[in-house]
Motif scaffolding. Structure first.
Motif, mmCIF file in Angstrom:
data_model
loop_
_atom_site.group_PDB
_atom_site.id
_atom_site.type_symbol
_atom_site.label_atom_id
_atom_site.label_comp_id
_atom_site.label_asym_id
_atom_site.label_seq_id
_atom_site.Cartn_x
_atom_site.Cartn_y
_atom_site.Cartn_z
ATOM 1 N N MET A 207 0.852 -1.204 0.000
ATOM 2 C CA MET A 207 0.000 0.000 0.000
ATOM 3 C C MET A 207 0.880 1.243 0.000
ATOM 4 S SD MET A 207 -3.033 1.012 2.677
ATOM 5 C CE MET A 207 -3.980 2.508 2.472
ATOM 6 N N SER A 208 0.634 2.168 -0.942
ATOM 7 C CA SER A 208 1.456 3.371 -1.046
ATOM 8 C C SER A 208 1.126 4.336 0.081
ATOM 9 C CB SER A 208 1.228 4.040 -2.399
ATOM 10 O OG SER A 208 -0.129 4.389 -2.569
ATOM 11 N N SER A 209 2.139 5.124 0.465
ATOM 12 C CA SER A 209 1.939 6.099 1.539
ATOM 13 C C SER A 209 1.203 7.315 1.003
ATOM 14 C CB SER A 209 3.293 6.513 2.107
ATOM 15 O OG SER A 209 4.114 7.061 1.092
ATOM 16 N N PRO A 210 0.499 8.082 1.866
ATOM 17 C CA PRO A 210 -0.242 9.273 1.433
ATOM 18 C C PRO A 210 0.689 10.299 0.775
ATOM 19 C CG PRO A 210 -0.882 8.640 3.648
ATOM 20 C CD PRO A 210 0.319 7.809 3.295
ATOM 21 N N LEU A 211 0.152 11.000 -0.196
ATOM 22 C CA LEU A 211 0.931 11.994 -0.925
ATOM 23 C C LEU A 211 0.929 13.343 -0.231
ATOM 24 C CD1 LEU A 211 -0.219 11.288 -4.606
ATOM 25 C CD2 LEU A 211 1.930 10.590 -3.531
ATOM 26 N N LYS A 212 2.043 14.047 -0.371
ATOM 27 C CA LYS A 212 2.132 15.442 0.057
ATOM 28 C C LYS A 212 2.231 16.281 -1.217
ATOM 29 C CE LYS A 212 4.583 18.569 3.212
ATOM 30 N NZ LYS A 212 5.708 18.706 4.179
ATOM 31 N N ILE A 213 1.221 17.125 -1.446
ATOM 32 C CA ILE A 213 1.044 17.783 -2.747
ATOM 33 C C ILE A 213 1.058 19.296 -2.595
ATOM 34 C CG2 ILE A 213 -0.522 18.036 -4.715
ATOM 35 C CD1 ILE A 213 -1.725 15.300 -3.879
ATOM 36 N N LEU A 214 1.742 19.968 -3.534
ATOM 37 C CA LEU A 214 1.703 21.430 -3.607
ATOM 38 C C LEU A 214 0.983 21.837 -4.882
ATOM 39 C CD1 LEU A 214 2.546 24.269 -2.605
ATOM 40 C CD2 LEU A 214 4.607 24.030 -4.018
ATOM 41 N N VAL A 215 -0.061 22.645 -4.740
ATOM 42 C CA VAL A 215 -0.787 23.204 -5.883
ATOM 43 C C VAL A 215 -0.351 24.654 -6.050
ATOM 44 C CG1 VAL A 215 -3.050 23.664 -6.899
ATOM 45 C CG2 VAL A 215 -2.740 21.689 -5.374
ATOM 46 N N ILE A 216 -0.027 25.044 -7.287
ATOM 47 C CA ILE A 216 0.466 26.401 -7.565
ATOM 48 C C ILE A 216 -0.505 27.163 -8.460
ATOM 49 C CG2 ILE A 216 2.310 27.787 -8.578
ATOM 50 C CD1 ILE A 216 4.238 25.508 -8.122
ATOM 51 N N ARG A 217 -0.919 28.326 -8.004
ATOM 52 C CA ARG A 217 -1.581 29.325 -8.848
ATOM 53 C C ARG A 217 -1.364 30.664 -8.171
ATOM 54 N NH1 ARG A 217 -3.583 30.203 -14.178
ATOM 55 N NH2 ARG A 217 -3.380 32.452 -13.999
ATOM 56 N N PHE A 218 -0.574 31.523 -8.801
ATOM 57 C CA PHE A 218 -0.183 32.783 -8.171
ATOM 58 C C PHE A 218 -1.238 33.881 -8.316
ATOM 59 C CE2 PHE A 218 4.280 31.177 -9.214
ATOM 60 C CZ PHE A 218 4.456 30.642 -7.959
ATOM 61 N N SER A 219 -1.898 33.957 -9.448
ATOM 62 C CA SER A 219 -2.871 35.013 -9.737
ATOM 63 C C SER A 219 -3.740 34.540 -10.892
ATOM 64 C CB SER A 219 -2.132 36.309 -10.091
ATOM 65 O OG SER A 219 -1.364 36.113 -11.282
ATOM 66 N N SER A 220 -4.751 35.319 -11.288
ATOM 67 C CA SER A 220 -5.357 36.431 -10.594
ATOM 68 C C SER A 220 -6.537 35.919 -9.779
ATOM 69 C CB SER A 220 -5.821 37.480 -11.605
ATOM 70 O OG SER A 220 -6.744 36.874 -12.523
ATOM 71 N N LEU A 221 -7.376 36.816 -9.270
ATOM 72 C CA LEU A 221 -8.415 36.395 -8.343
ATOM 73 C C LEU A 221 -9.308 35.319 -8.941
ATOM 74 C CD1 LEU A 221 -10.484 38.783 -6.082
ATOM 75 C CD2 LEU A 221 -11.449 36.707 -7.032
ATOM 76 N N GLY A 222 -9.846 35.577 -10.139
ATOM 77 C CA GLY A 222 -10.741 34.617 -10.772
ATOM 78 C C GLY A 222 -10.066 33.286 -11.025
ATOM 79 N N ASP A 223 -8.806 33.334 -11.482
ATOM 80 C CA ASP A 223 -8.068 32.109 -11.762
ATOM 81 C C ASP A 223 -7.799 31.320 -10.480
ATOM 82 O OD1 ASP A 223 -7.642 32.489 -14.628
ATOM 83 O OD2 ASP A 223 -6.392 34.177 -14.029
ATOM 84 N N VAL A 224 -7.538 32.021 -9.388
ATOM 85 C CA VAL A 224 -7.273 31.348 -8.111
ATOM 86 C C VAL A 224 -8.553 30.719 -7.559
ATOM 87 C CG1 VAL A 224 -6.473 31.636 -5.732
ATOM 88 C CG2 VAL A 224 -5.287 32.818 -7.583
ATOM 89 N N ILE A 225 -9.669 31.434 -7.626
ATOM 90 C CA ILE A 225 -10.923 30.885 -7.084
ATOM 91 C C ILE A 225 -11.323 29.621 -7.828
ATOM 92 C CG2 ILE A 225 -12.541 32.217 -8.507
ATOM 93 C CD1 ILE A 225 -13.010 31.525 -4.773
ATOM 94 N N TYR A 226 -10.974 29.535 -9.111
ATOM 95 C CA TYR A 226 -11.344 28.354 -9.899
ATOM 96 C C TYR A 226 -10.427 27.156 -9.637
ATOM 97 C CZ TYR A 226 -14.846 30.964 -12.558
ATOM 98 O OH TYR A 226 -15.958 31.688 -12.920
ATOM 99 N N THR A 227 -9.405 27.324 -8.817
ATOM 100 C CA THR A 227 -8.584 26.172 -8.423
ATOM 101 C C THR A 227 -9.199 25.402 -7.261
ATOM 102 O OG1 THR A 227 -7.228 27.410 -6.814
ATOM 103 C CG2 THR A 227 -6.454 27.381 -9.119
ATOM 104 N N THR A 228 -10.191 25.981 -6.590
ATOM 105 C CA THR A 228 -10.714 25.356 -5.365
ATOM 106 C C THR A 228 -11.310 23.962 -5.595
ATOM 107 O OG1 THR A 228 -12.793 26.609 -5.553
ATOM 108 C CG2 THR A 228 -11.048 27.548 -4.158
ATOM 109 N N PRO A 229 -11.967 23.682 -6.728
ATOM 110 C CA PRO A 229 -12.435 22.303 -6.929
ATOM 111 C C PRO A 229 -11.291 21.296 -7.032
ATOM 112 C CG PRO A 229 -13.694 23.795 -8.312
ATOM 113 C CD PRO A 229 -12.541 24.584 -7.759
ATOM 114 N N VAL A 230 -10.143 21.726 -7.570
ATOM 115 C CA VAL A 230 -8.983 20.830 -7.662
ATOM 116 C C VAL A 230 -8.499 20.456 -6.267
ATOM 117 C CG1 VAL A 230 -6.617 20.569 -8.495
ATOM 118 C CG2 VAL A 230 -8.299 21.785 -9.899
#
Length: 325
Positions: A1-24
């Motif tokens: 069984m694989s160990s849990p992942l530690k993940i970094l999600v990157i989105r620097f800007s802008s407001l609309g683009d950042v808010i649309y990352t929330t489902p990810v």
């Protein structure tokens, strides 16, 4: 069984683009057992992820990229989800050597779509394009709206006059660029035809506009522009019966609350950017079909042809009927 992942999600800007990352972020947290999900953005957009229960840690972009890279290296991530896909994120991925999954930005196709005024980019929403980047991790779209979590439970009575306590329409009159905003006279005309109280929302930059509109229409309109904080404005959006707004961050945040939204587009078009309201049950997309539109990707300081027909010719009746219905 694989160990849990530690993940970094990157989105620097802008407001609309950042808010649309929330489902990810939500899908990563819910669909990968035990995953630790971090997100990095510019400091001015940190409020989007504050109090988000699906995020384990929020990192902020530092002034020096080397300092950001050092912080990322120290976290020992298993993978990076690059939802910005620019030179800076390419350097981060190269310098850290962390396995990465990258959003396809389709920059050339977008540029050609704008210059040729042809739809060369498939009209796929930005959220769905972001989610394609995490398909290799086994992530599937949960088909839920974007997330925004209001920081406090405010009292309507302290934010609005008594005339607006029993229901109102939120009219977001601000936007970063002139060609995204409707002229005051047009807003005044629409407000006069609405059968509910109206709360004008926006920042200090449109406080004067709001005062002019409220003075012209009368007590049915309350100008909250530059009066309420951003979080208070979002709270007022969440309690509104319906929303009228332009191509701007607060209008996109309104989608998190599944309110009826009259989304008004001037010089920009939602199809090019893939940012039409997402997973909202009742939506009106209002725009004028012109040969000169879109004239820009993000908006301009003035109409290049000086007629501003994309806003001046907007159909007021369809907006009024949508909100009065």
């Amino acid at each position: 069984m694989s160990s849990p992942l530690k993940i970094l999600v990157i989105r620097f800007s802008s407001l609309g683009d950042v808010i649309y990352t929330t489902p990810v972020v939500r899908c990563l947290k819910q669909q990968l057992p035990g995953a630790e999900v971090h997100f990095i953005t510019k400091p001015q957009f940190k409020y989007i992820y504050e109090d988000n229960p699906y995020l384990d840690k929020l990192l902020l972009l530092k002034e020096k990229l080397n300092d950001t890279i050092a912080e990322i290296k120290a976290q020992n991530y298993d993978c990076i989800i690059d939802l910005h896909s620019n030179l800076r994120t390419s350097i981060i991925k190269l310098r850290t050597g962390i396995k990465s999954y990258t959003y396809n930005k389709q920059t050339i196709r977008k540029w050609l779509s704008l210059k040729l005024r042809k739809q060369l980019v498939p009209p796929v929403h930005l959220v769905d394009r972001y989610l394609k980047a995490v398909v290799p991790l086994g992530i599937v779209n949960d088909n839920k709206p974007i997330d925004y979590f209001v920081k406090n439970n405010y009292d309507i009575a302290t934010l609005l006059p008594a005339t607006h306590h029993n229901g109102y329409i939120g009219f977001i009159i601000g936007a970063a660029h002139f060609t995204k905003r409707m002229p005051n006279e047009k807003i005044i005309s629409i407000c006069r035809q609405l059968n509910r109280p109206i709360v004008l929302l926006g920042g200090n930059d449109v406080k004067g506009n709001g005062s002019m509109i409220a003075a012209a229409v009368g007590p049915n309109v309350y100008n909250a522009c530059g009066v309420t904080s951003l979080d208070e404005s979002v709270f007022l959006v969440s309690k509104a019966e319906s929303i009228i707004g332009f191509d701007t961050g607060l209008t996109h945040i309104a989608e998190a609350f599944n309110k009826p939204i009259a989304s008004i587009w001037g010089s920009t078009v939602p199809e090019l950017l893939g940012v039409q309201p997402y997973k909202v049950d009742n939506v009106l997309i209002s725009g004028v079909n012109l040969s000169c539109r879109p004239c820009s990707k993000y908006g301009l300081a003035q109409c290049p042809l000086h007629h501003f027909k994309c806003m001046n010719d907007i159909n007021e009746k369809e907006i009024v009927d949508f909100c009065n219905g």
